[in-house]
Design an enzyme around this catalytic site. Structure first.
Site, PDB file in Angstrom:
ATOM      1  N   GLY A 141       0.735  -1.228   0.115  1.00 60.85           N
ATOM      2  CA  GLY A 141      -0.038  -0.093  -0.213  1.00 60.85           C
ATOM      3  C   GLY A 141       0.935   1.252  -0.034  1.00 60.85           C
ATOM      4  O   GLY A 141       2.070   1.339   0.204  1.00 60.85           O
ATOM      5  N   SER A 142       0.223   2.516  -0.489  1.00 60.33           N
ATOM      6  CA  SER A 142       0.983   3.793  -0.300  1.00 60.33           C
ATOM      7  C   SER A 142       0.706   4.215   1.154  1.00 60.33           C
ATOM      8  O   SER A 142       0.018   3.772   1.763  1.00 60.33           O
ATOM      9  CB  SER A 142       0.239   4.727  -1.163  1.00 60.33           C
ATOM     10  OG  SER A 142       0.469   4.155  -2.646  1.00 60.33           O
ATOM     11  N   GLY A 143       1.344   5.277   1.341  1.00 55.66           N
ATOM     12  CA  GLY A 143       1.342   5.856   2.540  1.00 55.66           C
ATOM     13  C   GLY A 143       2.470   5.440   3.569  1.00 55.66           C
ATOM     14  O   GLY A 143       2.556   6.200   4.868  1.00 55.66           O
ATOM     15  N   HIS A 144       3.438   4.664   2.996  1.00 54.06           N
ATOM     16  CA  HIS A 144       4.441   4.024   3.969  1.00 54.06           C
ATOM     17  C   HIS A 144       5.798   4.923   3.381  1.00 54.06           C
ATOM     18  O   HIS A 144       7.046   4.242   3.739  1.00 54.06           O
ATOM     19  CB  HIS A 144       4.679   2.989   3.815  1.00 54.06           C
ATOM     20  CG  HIS A 144       3.568   2.126   4.482  1.00 54.06           C
ATOM     21  ND1 HIS A 144       2.773   2.323   5.547  1.00 54.06           N
ATOM     22  CD2 HIS A 144       2.636   1.119   3.703  1.00 54.06           C
ATOM     23  CE1 HIS A 144       1.773   1.594   5.782  1.00 54.06           C
ATOM     24  NE2 HIS A 144       1.656   0.803   4.773  1.00 54.06           N
TER      25      HIS A 144
ATOM     26  N   ASP B 203      -2.076  -8.274   0.627  1.00 57.65           N
ATOM     27  CA  ASP B 203      -1.062  -8.581  -0.178  1.00 57.65           C
ATOM     28  C   ASP B 203      -0.714 -10.114  -0.453  1.00 57.65           C
ATOM     29  O   ASP B 203      -0.245 -10.389  -1.582  1.00 57.65           O
ATOM     30  CB  ASP B 203       0.197  -7.941   0.606  1.00 57.65           C
ATOM     31  CG  ASP B 203       0.183  -6.540   0.750  1.00 57.65           C
ATOM     32  OD1 ASP B 203       0.215  -5.967  -0.285  1.00 57.65           O
ATOM     33  OD2 ASP B 203       0.194  -6.022   1.926  1.00 57.65           O
TER      34      ASP B 203
ATOM     35  N   HIS C 298      -0.597   0.550  10.421  1.00 60.85           N
ATOM     36  CA  HIS C 298      -1.797   0.952   9.662  1.00 60.85           C
ATOM     37  C   HIS C 298      -2.694   1.595  10.854  1.00 60.85           C
ATOM     38  O   HIS C 298      -3.971   1.644  10.727  1.00 60.85           O
ATOM     39  CB  HIS C 298      -2.637   0.173   8.832  1.00 60.85           C
ATOM     40  CG  HIS C 298      -1.696  -0.707   7.649  1.00 60.85           C
ATOM     41  ND1 HIS C 298      -1.173  -1.831   7.885  1.00 60.85           N
ATOM     42  CD2 HIS C 298      -1.317  -0.024   6.540  1.00 60.85           C
ATOM     43  CE1 HIS C 298      -0.449  -2.108   6.768  1.00 60.85           C
ATOM     44  NE2 HIS C 298      -0.539  -0.849   5.908  1.00 60.85           N
TER      45      HIS C 298
END
Lengths: 334, 334
Positions: free
Chosen positions: B55-58, B111, B221
């Site tokens: 995922g994005s945001g990391h 994932d 998250h």
């Protein structure tokens, strides 16, 4: 204010201790002031020394930029406060290899006074030739006609990069000073603040804004900017920042630049890339070529929210210096 | 929620656009999915491909780690959401140079499902040999006896580093998988959360804590941790995190480790160095040698406040791979 600290009085010393322990092959602490950090590597004789410094709270600036191809030493001040002359002098003595030392620092009253005193003492006590480069990249901090009154912010990165590379390539003191001044002359930064930081000792916010406000031109210690207004979409913010820079320093089609989109502390990399996206569009439309891009937190204000855009015009010499490799604990370029 | 974004629906695509424009010599976007990024450099034939994603945001994880000595490509998901099989497959096809491709990703249901499907399709459609390495470094997310159920967090950096270096050195697919699994086996992470992030589309906080609370073991998250309590001084927090790691993975005197003190997004580098200072003290008292240190934001949760400590035990092979140079847009090691 929630911070991972111990005693607020000791944050700077403990940060430095951690930093030096983290990178023992890169940097070492000098014994007298415990605020003087120099490269751990052997510097070759006759290399001009590059000394940077300023208040803490801007990490990775300034201490993260000690290393090959960048600075030889740094004097670290308290949070948002200039280092006193003693640590500057201690670093000077250590990095003086017979070719002189250049001081690079932002244009703030405290820094000007303390680096100035250190320069005089270095001359008197050790006979060191000192060159001085004041960084004045913050477009918002004084009008165009008084550029020498402007403050130094994120653009100091490019001035240090130019000076560090030049010194490593064997430039003389005069030539290092001259190219670093040119880098400053060719560099402009405009910032936008969204949320304040708080100082560990007081817990007080560095400035105040409403829930949906932003401030254009805010300084990196929370100095007032040029305009408060409603938070705009990223593209409109980028348009404004770049326009202010180009109004101040026209750049023609076909010219080459380096660009830094810098986070002020708590701004996500996602937002910085969204900002960079628009900066690139604007410059590309004008035929301005981005030779090298930097996106990340290069000069922060603790956990302040917001970002700044820095543009440096590159002639052939500056391009070569920007491309020169660097190896610091907090910045590496191959 | 104040963010420098345009339409919240487009944050990931605009971020990717900015990223690829910022580093055109390093990375390029593949045409089909617009979520598939690969190295822009020519990869040599018969090199095992290293594919990361999530995922994005990391950021800088995962897209920042595409480059020499790290990953050859990345599949980018929506914020905190796995990429679907299509971009994974698109990257696979591009980086398959005849020696197979290794997938490295964190142990999350989405994932596991999507990378699993992509692996099957890659085999069916292109005959690509796929190796899989699940990252399970988060000590807090499942008991010791069920390590295979643990989530992957910041320690994925070391797994990617090991695999990327091994592939670059010419290891076979089986050997890259094997050394990456060893890196995961030798890696433990414990985090602490102080303040939540908010998702661009909802504006809602990822978790809730009182003004003076911290949460040990919080997932990246916002998954619940193992203990909420009053915010402690940094040294006590570091003591706790390191103790949890050492209880889980004993490390003897004389052993060597790599250490990562990772900021979750809005945590200042000052705090991270104060945390590192104590981590170093503890390990040093136990005779454990820190071979290499990493301090900074290597795997974030948007603007979450807090940090994690990762320790990787190094045998001779892992030490060599950790020391191997890397050149990615958001991580360089000389």
């Amino acid at each position: 204010m929630k911070k991972l600290i111990n005693n607020p009085t000791h944050v700077v010393d403990e940060m430095i201790e951690g930093y030096v322990k983290a990178f023992p092959k890169h940097v070492k602490l000098l014994p007298e002031n415990k605020r003087s950090i120099v490269t751990a590597k052997e510097t070759r004789p006759e290399k001009v020394g590059v000394l940077i410094g300023g208040g803490s709270g801007h990490e990775p600036a300034f201490m993260g930029y000690v290393g090959d191809g960048m600075a030889d030493g740094v004097a670290v001040g308290n949070i948002f406060a200039s280092p006193p002359p003693d640590p500057i002098l201690e670093v000077t003595k250590e990095i003086d290899k017979g070719a002189g030392v250049v001081y690079i620092y932002g244009n703030y009253a405290g820094d000007v006074m303390n680096f100035g005193m250190a320069a005089e003492l270095a001359d008197l006590e050790y006979g060191t030739n000192i060159g001085t480069v004041l960084v004045t990249d913050d477009v918002a901090s004084a009008p165009k006609e008084e550029k020498e009154k402007r403050r130094g912010i994120a653009g100091e990165f490019f001035v240090t990069k130019a000076a560090g590379a030049a010194a490593d390539k064997g430039y003389s003191l005069d030539d290092v000073v001259s190219v670093a001044k040119k880098a400053n002359e060719y560099t402009r930064t405009m910032g936008v603040g969204l949320t304040p930081c708080s100082l560990p000792q007081t817990g007080k916010p560095s400035f105040e804004l409403e829930a949906n406000e932003m401030e254009i031109g805010l300084g990196h210690h929370g100095e007032p900017g040029i305009e408060k207004g409603e938070l705009q979409p990223a593209d409109r913010v980028a348009d404004r920042l770049v326009q202010e820079i180009l109004n101040d320093m026209p750049i023609g089609s076909g010219e080459k630049v380096a660009v830094l989109v810098n986070g002020l502390g708590s701004t996500t990399q996602m937002e910085l890339y969204i900002m960079f996206r628009r900066v690139e569009q604007i410059l590309s439309e004008k035929g301005i070529e981005i030779h090298r891009s930097y996106v990340g937190s290069y000069s922060t204000s603790l956990e302040m929210g917001g970002c700044s855009v820095t543009i440096t015009k590159l002639d052939d010499e500056l391009m070569e210096l920007v491309d020169y490799p660097a190896d610091c604990p907090m910045y590496v370029q191959r």
